[in-house]
Design a protein around this motif. Structure first.
Motif, PDB file in Angstrom:
ATOM      1  N   ALA A 354      89.076 -25.269 -22.161  1.00 48.78           N
ATOM      2  CA  ALA A 354      90.134 -25.852 -21.330  1.00 48.78           C
ATOM      3  C   ALA A 354      91.436 -25.084 -21.441  1.00 48.78           C
ATOM      4  O   ALA A 354      92.237 -25.069 -20.495  1.00 48.78           O
ATOM      5  CB  ALA A 354      90.349 -27.317 -21.722  1.00 48.78           C
ATOM      6  N   ALA A 395      85.332 -29.898 -19.424  1.00 49.37           N
ATOM      7  CA  ALA A 395      85.779 -30.701 -18.293  1.00 49.37           C
ATOM      8  C   ALA A 395      86.436 -31.992 -18.764  1.00 49.37           C
ATOM      9  O   ALA A 395      87.404 -32.466 -18.154  1.00 49.37           O
ATOM     10  CB  ALA A 395      84.598 -31.001 -17.373  1.00 49.37           C
ATOM     11  N   ALA A 396      85.935 -32.581 -19.849  1.00 52.51           N
ATOM     12  CA  ALA A 396      86.533 -33.804 -20.381  1.00 52.51           C
ATOM     13  C   ALA A 396      87.934 -33.520 -20.927  1.00 52.51           C
ATOM     14  O   ALA A 396      88.856 -34.329 -20.748  1.00 52.51           O
ATOM     15  CB  ALA A 396      85.639 -34.389 -21.471  1.00 52.51           C
ATOM     16  N   GLU A 398      89.914 -31.119 -19.872  1.00 54.96           N
ATOM     17  CA  GLU A 398      90.768 -30.866 -18.704  1.00 54.96           C
ATOM     18  C   GLU A 398      91.171 -32.172 -18.028  1.00 54.96           C
ATOM     19  O   GLU A 398      92.330 -32.338 -17.620  1.00 54.96           O
ATOM     20  CB  GLU A 398      90.029 -29.968 -17.722  1.00 54.96           C
ATOM     21  CG  GLU A 398      90.864 -29.548 -16.524  1.00 54.96           C
ATOM     22  CD  GLU A 398      90.095 -28.676 -15.557  1.00 54.96           C
ATOM     23  OE1 GLU A 398      89.213 -29.218 -14.855  1.00 54.96           O
ATOM     24  OE2 GLU A 398      90.362 -27.463 -15.520  1.00 54.96           O
ATOM     25  N   ALA A 399      90.233 -33.123 -17.903  1.00 55.49           N
ATOM     26  CA  ALA A 399      90.563 -34.418 -17.298  1.00 55.49           C
ATOM     27  C   ALA A 399      91.616 -35.152 -18.120  1.00 55.49           C
ATOM     28  O   ALA A 399      92.523 -35.793 -17.573  1.00 55.49           O
ATOM     29  CB  ALA A 399      89.295 -35.265 -17.164  1.00 55.49           C
ATOM     30  N   HIS A 400      91.508 -35.058 -19.442  1.00 56.22           N
ATOM     31  CA  HIS A 400      92.514 -35.686 -20.311  1.00 56.22           C
ATOM     32  C   HIS A 400      93.881 -35.032 -20.123  1.00 56.22           C
ATOM     33  O   HIS A 400      94.912 -35.733 -20.077  1.00 56.22           O
ATOM     34  CB  HIS A 400      92.079 -35.571 -21.768  1.00 56.22           C
ATOM     35  CG  HIS A 400      93.171 -35.892 -22.738  1.00 56.22           C
ATOM     36  ND1 HIS A 400      93.646 -37.168 -22.949  1.00 56.22           N
ATOM     37  CD2 HIS A 400      93.911 -35.070 -23.553  1.00 56.22           C
ATOM     38  CE1 HIS A 400      94.618 -37.139 -23.838  1.00 56.22           C
ATOM     39  NE2 HIS A 400      94.798 -35.889 -24.223  1.00 56.22           N
ATOM     40  N   PHE A 402      95.060 -33.584 -17.433  1.00 58.44           N
ATOM     41  CA  PHE A 402      95.624 -34.050 -16.167  1.00 58.44           C
ATOM     42  C   PHE A 402      96.157 -35.471 -16.292  1.00 58.44           C
ATOM     43  O   PHE A 402      97.227 -35.797 -15.761  1.00 58.44           O
ATOM     44  CB  PHE A 402      94.564 -33.988 -15.060  1.00 58.44           C
ATOM     45  CG  PHE A 402      94.394 -32.624 -14.455  1.00 58.44           C
ATOM     46  CD1 PHE A 402      95.481 -31.913 -13.977  1.00 58.44           C
ATOM     47  CD2 PHE A 402      93.136 -32.046 -14.351  1.00 58.44           C
ATOM     48  CE1 PHE A 402      95.329 -30.653 -13.413  1.00 58.44           C
ATOM     49  CE2 PHE A 402      92.966 -30.792 -13.786  1.00 58.44           C
ATOM     50  CZ  PHE A 402      94.070 -30.093 -13.316  1.00 58.44           C
ATOM     51  N   ALA A 403      95.413 -36.330 -16.984  1.00 57.17           N
ATOM     52  CA  ALA A 403      95.831 -37.728 -17.111  1.00 57.17           C
ATOM     53  C   ALA A 403      97.100 -37.866 -17.938  1.00 57.17           C
ATOM     54  O   ALA A 403      97.939 -38.735 -17.667  1.00 57.17           O
ATOM     55  CB  ALA A 403      94.699 -38.549 -17.732  1.00 57.17           C
ATOM     56  N   LYS A 426     100.805 -40.864  -7.375  1.00 60.59           N
ATOM     57  CA  LYS A 426      99.451 -41.247  -6.976  1.00 60.59           C
ATOM     58  C   LYS A 426      99.420 -41.663  -5.508  1.00 60.59           C
ATOM     59  O   LYS A 426      98.472 -41.324  -4.783  1.00 60.59           O
ATOM     60  CB  LYS A 426      98.947 -42.388  -7.860  1.00 60.59           C
ATOM     61  CG  LYS A 426      98.537 -41.955  -9.257  1.00 60.59           C
ATOM     62  CD  LYS A 426      97.973 -43.124 -10.047  1.00 60.59           C
ATOM     63  CE  LYS A 426      97.469 -42.650 -11.410  1.00 60.59           C
ATOM     64  NZ  LYS A 426      96.902 -43.770 -12.208  1.00 60.59           N
ATOM     65  N   ASN A 695      93.761 -29.434  -8.129  1.00 60.01           N
ATOM     66  CA  ASN A 695      93.008 -30.343  -8.992  1.00 60.01           C
ATOM     67  C   ASN A 695      93.874 -31.491  -9.482  1.00 60.01           C
ATOM     68  O   ASN A 695      93.388 -32.613  -9.683  1.00 60.01           O
ATOM     69  CB  ASN A 695      92.432 -29.570 -10.183  1.00 60.01           C
ATOM     70  CG  ASN A 695      91.220 -28.747  -9.791  1.00 60.01           C
ATOM     71  OD1 ASN A 695      90.759 -28.807  -8.655  1.00 60.01           O
ATOM     72  ND2 ASN A 695      90.698 -27.963 -10.723  1.00 60.01           N
ATOM     73  N   ARG A 698      93.983 -33.940  -6.585  1.00 62.79           N
ATOM     74  CA  ARG A 698      92.729 -34.686  -6.473  1.00 62.79           C
ATOM     75  C   ARG A 698      92.583 -35.690  -7.602  1.00 62.79           C
ATOM     76  O   ARG A 698      92.055 -36.793  -7.406  1.00 62.79           O
ATOM     77  CB  ARG A 698      91.554 -33.711  -6.470  1.00 62.79           C
ATOM     78  CG  ARG A 698      91.529 -32.784  -5.254  1.00 62.79           C
ATOM     79  CD  ARG A 698      90.245 -31.987  -5.212  1.00 62.79           C
ATOM     80  NE  ARG A 698      90.191 -31.122  -4.043  1.00 62.79           N
ATOM     81  CZ  ARG A 698      90.363 -29.815  -4.065  1.00 62.79           C
ATOM     82  NH1 ARG A 698      90.598 -29.197  -5.213  1.00 62.79           N
ATOM     83  NH2 ARG A 698      90.290 -29.104  -2.964  1.00 62.79           N
ATOM     84  N   HIS A 699      93.041 -35.328  -8.808  1.00 63.04           N
ATOM     85  CA  HIS A 699      92.972 -36.257  -9.933  1.00 63.04           C
ATOM     86  C   HIS A 699      93.832 -37.496  -9.673  1.00 63.04           C
ATOM     87  O   HIS A 699      93.394 -38.627  -9.913  1.00 63.04           O
ATOM     88  CB  HIS A 699      93.437 -35.561 -11.218  1.00 63.04           C
ATOM     89  CG  HIS A 699      93.640 -36.505 -12.369  1.00 63.04           C
ATOM     90  ND1 HIS A 699      92.598 -36.949 -13.159  1.00 63.04           N
ATOM     91  CD2 HIS A 699      94.765 -37.102 -12.851  1.00 63.04           C
ATOM     92  CE1 HIS A 699      93.069 -37.770 -14.076  1.00 63.04           C
ATOM     93  NE2 HIS A 699      94.383 -37.883 -13.914  1.00 63.04           N
TER      94      HIS A 699
END
Length: 721
Positions: A354, A395-396, A398-400, A402-403, A426, A695, A698-699
């Motif tokens: 990541a 990927a997990a 990267e999602a964290h 972004f969050a 949002k 991304n 989209r997130h």
């Protein structure tokens, strides 16, 4: 001879008009008021031939600056724009990341000997010095600032495809290349301009037309008409002329952002639109470009005459230095917290994967490095990225990232708290994804479709009915009594409420309209001639055809003539072509144009009403009553005319209910500017904002919004799937 004929015709016309007036007076016009009206109409009719003699087309506002000089000024605007954007994006903070690349796979681009032969056989000779051309595709590999040399000297055709994984730094590399090209540009050379392909539909719009629209959006002076070969105003504008004369070097970013079915079509449209001698740069994610190039059905398309490079992951030493320098210094306590994470860089660990891209490093430093004034204990520790249970894959992780990015970007709490900012972002991301069909361009003049027009029509229709009804009722009560006031309140309020509601629910509201750069009022003889001609036609129609009499005919002539004169006298203001407008500047210009037009048109209506009252066109309306009704009617008409020329009012219409519902702050433009300039959440591309990365958009937009209304992509955007 021609002047003598016109003089005879004018004399005959004047005699005929006076004879008609005398006949009318002898057969019905008996009062002094009739005589005053007849004399006024007589003056208009006799002056008609003189007005028509001046009826020549007005020269359009145009640029006499040679295109080469205009390109030089545009290059200065592009340099200022992207130097500012590079500063805001933190490309040099704490230091520039040196992105490395290698040559793209051979099956994705044309063979190198073909590129050399193509460049050597171009009419007029090759675009560069063949002695500096690379011997083969491996010669295009490089690092950091070499990208300018690779493009200008090593690639024979000066056509390049930049490939890379998500977040690998493709856009960053394009910005650095653009700035280097502007820096080394000679007077009269093409101007590199960055275009985001996500807003292009190759099935609906020609590439040149789309690029011209993008140029005029970001550099509004390029809307001015260009001159043709005979130095006459042409139908094309300056943006079209610059593209036609190959004075624009297209830097096309994000082929992968187009729908999958449109990517081969887009490549084909680029190949057919741009001549081979036209230099260009195209970026895309590697997998998406491979799919467009090597389709299983055999209809893949490659970019003609282009070499290719592929971005490489950041090396561990560079990523380590970046994170620790941003934390203060290698020996600081904040930098020491990265010890376990950086020890894994360069491996296959999820956290290392990541953090192998510029995007991942930017997100991580924003989340885990403290800012001045923050306590280290209040900032999350980067060791949480090493938890295999929470983050089993890259990927997990990267999602964290972004969050956690938005709460970290608004740390410590400022005017906009993190929760409020995240809710707004949002909503805006959902608006782009579900209402605008996935476009990355956040334009304030397109926000009016963020809410369905039906509830907006009810809300604003009721507000218009209430305000205008109260004004009409108050005026009627003062001038004619309580019963008249109540009647006027009901009728006028209902009429304006229905009118406003229908206007908001109509296509005139839902259809996008470009903002107005500015206006000024410049009456000339052409406007006066058209006004007199219109007054004559309208006045005669009202007098004869509608059988309204001379008084009604004179009133209709006065209103029609003044209306045409006003509309013909409005001229658009061309801005300075060396200035690239920002979203807030575009809003300010459009709002200023709205109020100028509203005040001018309202004042014009007031003058016309005063003239009609003074000339006693309305028998039963005295001076006092006319003033009261004029004070009520003229602001409404002025605001209505302003809405015709402006896009700001639609932004205002939707911003109020969105702010009441808590979806956006009332000072939305200030919030967006802060998100761009101080938070790093948004980036600015000319007159629009975009999320820092698609991304991230989209997130924030997923899952689809659960609100009292529904987003309907088909309502406003064509199907591009």
């Amino acid at each position: 001879m021609k002047r003598r004929v016109l003089m005879y015709l004018g004399t005959a016309w004047a005699v005929l008009v006076m004879a008609g007036m005398i006949w009318h007076y002898l057969h019905g016009a008996r009062t002094e008021e009739d005589l005053q009206t007849d004399l006024g109409l007589l003056v208009i009719l006799i002056g008609l031939p003189a007005a028509l003699s001046q009826l020549r087309p007005r020269k359009a506002t145009q640029s006499s600056t040679p295109l080469e000089q205009l390109a030089d000024r545009l290059a200065e605007a592009v340099r200022r724009q992207w130097e500012q954007e590079a500063r805001v994006r933190g490309l040099n903070d704490p230091g520039p990341l040196s992105i490395s690349w290698t040559s793209a796979d051979a099956e994705l681009v044309q063979p190198w000997p073909s590129l050399r032969d193509l460049a050597e056989n171009w009419p007029g000779g090759p675009p560069g010095d063949p002695a500096h051309w690379a011997a083969g595709p491996e010669g295009t590999a490089g690092r950091g600032g070499e990208i300018d040399q690779v493009f200008r000297e090593r690639i024979p055709t000066r056509r390049m495809v930049v490939l890379g994984e998500p977040g690998a730094g493709k856009t960053v590399l394009l910005i650095l290349l653009l700035l280097a090209l502007v820096e080394h540009r000679q007077p009269g050379d093409p101007v590199p301009v960055l275009f985001s392909l996500a807003s292009w539909d190759p099935g609906q719009q020609d590439l040149y037309a789309w690029m011209a629209d993008q140029l005029t959006r970001d550099h509004r002076a390029l809307r001015a008409p260009a001159l043709d070969d005979l130095e006459r105003p042409s139908d094309s504008n300056l943006a079209d002329a610059l593209l036609r004369d190959r004075l624009i070097l297209p830097v096309l970013d994000g082929l992968d952002e187009l729908p999958e079915a449109l990517r081969p079509q887009a490549l084909g449209a680029i190949n057919s639109a741009l001549p081979l001698r036209q230099s260009l740069v195209l970026s895309s994610r590697t997998t998406e470009y491979c799919d467009a190039r090597l389709r299983s059905d055999g209809f893949g398309v490659a970019l003609n005459g282009a070499a290719g490079i592929r971005l490489l992951p950041l090396d561990a030493a560079q990523a380590t230095a970046y994170l620790q320098e941003d934390a203060g210094r290698p020996g600081a306590a904040a930098a020491a917290r990265w010890h376990q994470v950086v020890a894994l860089l360069g491996t296959e660990a999820p956290a290392a994967l990541a953090l192998s891209t510029p995007l991942g490093l930017f997100l991580a430093r924003t989340i885990y490095n403290p800012r001045p004034g923050e306590r280290l204990a209040d900032v999350a520790h980067p060791d949480e990225l090493l938890d295999p249970t929470r983050f089993p894959t890259g990927a997990a992780v990267e999602a964290h990232l972004f969050a956690a990015f938005i709460p970290a970007a608004y740390r410590p709490p400022t005017r906009w708290k993190a929760e409020r900012a995240e809710r707004t972002l949002k909503f805006l991301a959902s608006h782009l994804e579900y209402t605008r069909g996935g476009t990355p361009d956040l334009a304030w003049w397109q926000l009016h479709n963020a809410l369905p027009s039906e509830p907006l029509a009810w809300v604003w229709g009721c507000m218009a009915a209430l305000t205008t009804g109260l004004a009409a009722g108050f005026t009627g009560a003062l001038t004619s009594g309580l019963v008249t006031g109540i009647t006027a309140a009901v009728l006028v309020g209902l009429a304006f409420g229905v009118g406003v509601g229908l206007g908001i629910s109509s296509r005139a509201y839902t259809k996008d309209r470009s903002p107005t750069a500015g206006v000024f009022f410049l009456p000339d003889r052409t406007a006066a001639a058209k006004a007199v001609a219109t007054a004559l036609l309208v006045g005669l129609w009202a007098t004869i055809k509608a059988r309204g009499g001379l008084r009604l005919g004179f009133a209709a002539a006065l209103v029609g003539g003044f209306g045409v004169w006003f509309c013909e006298s409005i001229i658009a203001v061309p801005p300075d072509p060396t200035t690239a407008v920002s979203p807030r500047q575009v809003l300010a210009q459009d709002r200023r144009a709205f109020w100028i037009i509203a005040l001018l048109s309202g004042s014009l209506v007031a003058v016309v009403l005063a003239l009609l009252i003074v000339l006693k066109v309305f028998y039963d309306v005295g001076l006092r009553d006319g003033l009261w009704w004029g004070l009520m009617v003229t602001p409404v008409i002025g605001l209505g005319v302003g809405c015709v020329y402006s896009a700001w009012w639609r932004f205002l219409v939707v911003r109020l209910p969105l702010a009441v519902l808590g979806q956006v702050p009332w000072r939305l433009m200030g919030f967006l500017a802060d998100a761009h300039e101080h938070r790093g959440v948004l980036r600015q591309v000319g007159a629009v904002y975009q999320f820092r990365h698609r991304n991230l958009q989209r997130h924030l937009a997923a899952p689809p919004p659960q609100q009292p209304w529904s987003f309907d992509p088909a309502r406003d955007c064509p199907d591009r799937s």
